[in-house]
Design a protein around this motif. Sequence first.
Motif, PDB file in Angstrom:
ATOM      1  N   PHE A 105      -9.979   1.264   4.840  1.00  0.00           N
ATOM      2  CA  PHE A 105     -10.214   2.554   4.247  1.00  0.00           C
ATOM      3  C   PHE A 105     -10.846   3.412   3.634  1.00  0.00           C
ATOM      4  CE2 PHE A 105      -5.432   1.367   4.741  1.00  0.00           C
ATOM      5  CZ  PHE A 105      -4.938   1.853   4.659  1.00  0.00           C
ATOM      6  N   ARG A 106     -11.572   4.366   4.080  1.00  0.00           N
ATOM      7  CA  ARG A 106     -12.851   5.117   3.273  1.00  0.00           C
ATOM      8  C   ARG A 106     -12.173   6.173   2.527  1.00  0.00           C
ATOM      9  NH1 ARG A 106     -16.387   5.201   9.057  1.00  0.00           N
ATOM     10  NH2 ARG A 106     -16.521   2.531   8.603  1.00  0.00           N
ATOM     11  N   GLY A 107     -11.999   6.055   0.953  1.00  0.00           N
ATOM     12  CA  GLY A 107     -11.418   7.367   0.093  1.00  0.00           C
ATOM     13  C   GLY A 107     -10.107   7.425   1.327  1.00  0.00           C
ATOM     14  N   ARG A 108      -9.232   8.744   1.012  1.00  0.00           N
ATOM     15  CA  ARG A 108      -8.010   8.718   1.520  1.00  0.00           C
ATOM     16  C   ARG A 108      -7.696   8.529   2.943  1.00  0.00           C
ATOM     17  NH1 ARG A 108      -4.299   9.804  -2.598  1.00  0.00           N
ATOM     18  NH2 ARG A 108      -3.522  10.813  -0.928  1.00  0.00           N
ATOM     19  N   TRP A 156      -5.713  10.427   8.499  1.00  0.00           N
ATOM     20  CA  TRP A 156      -5.324  10.643   6.838  1.00  0.00           C
ATOM     21  C   TRP A 156      -3.523   9.347   7.621  1.00  0.00           C
ATOM     22  CZ3 TRP A 156      -7.940  14.618   8.498  1.00  0.00           C
ATOM     23  CH2 TRP A 156      -8.830  14.356   7.829  1.00  0.00           C
ATOM     24  N   ASP A 188      -2.096   9.707   4.630  1.00  0.00           N
ATOM     25  CA  ASP A 188      -0.949  10.243   3.546  1.00  0.00           C
ATOM     26  C   ASP A 188       0.348  11.146   4.407  1.00  0.00           C
ATOM     27  OD1 ASP A 188      -1.995   9.934   1.862  1.00  0.00           O
ATOM     28  OD2 ASP A 188      -2.843  11.743   1.858  1.00  0.00           O
ATOM     29  N   ARG A 198      -1.691  -1.005   4.301  1.00  0.00           N
ATOM     30  CA  ARG A 198      -3.022  -1.418   3.324  1.00  0.00           C
ATOM     31  C   ARG A 198      -2.848  -2.911   3.208  1.00  0.00           C
ATOM     32  NH1 ARG A 198      -6.472   2.473   0.356  1.00  0.00           N
ATOM     33  NH2 ARG A 198      -5.257   4.420   0.036  1.00  0.00           N
TER      34      ARG A 198
END
Length: 128
Positions: free
Chosen positions: A75-78, A97, A99, A110
């Motif tokens: 993960f690189r940020g979001r 993403w 999200d 995660r």
Amino acid sequence: MIVLTVLAAVSVWLSDGPVGMKGLLSVLALGQGTLQIQREVRRPSLSVILHGDEAQIRANPDGELKCWRGVELRFRGRLASLSGRDTAGRKHHLLWWPDTLPAAARRALRLYADGCRDRHSPAPAQPA
């Protein structure tokens, strides 16, 4: 992507440069944005199944199943980044993403990423 394409052309017009150059650059920005939008529309959707150190990737429901080995998820940020090697040894990358996934799938992703980090991190140094 459409909004970004239009904003790119507008931002060129709002810059401080020669009018002829602004016109040319804004047309180029619109053209490049249009090509990128067409490329994204034609791109097949993917489904990814992660297990252990392998991943199975299928383009569309009826597409060919490809297996990657040595898979690493970061993960690189979001933004999520998945990399691995196919059976021919070529390196591949996917970016997306997370999200867009349901909450349970994001949590599982995660946890998988934490497992990848543990597998690929060097062993801690032992005191002498």
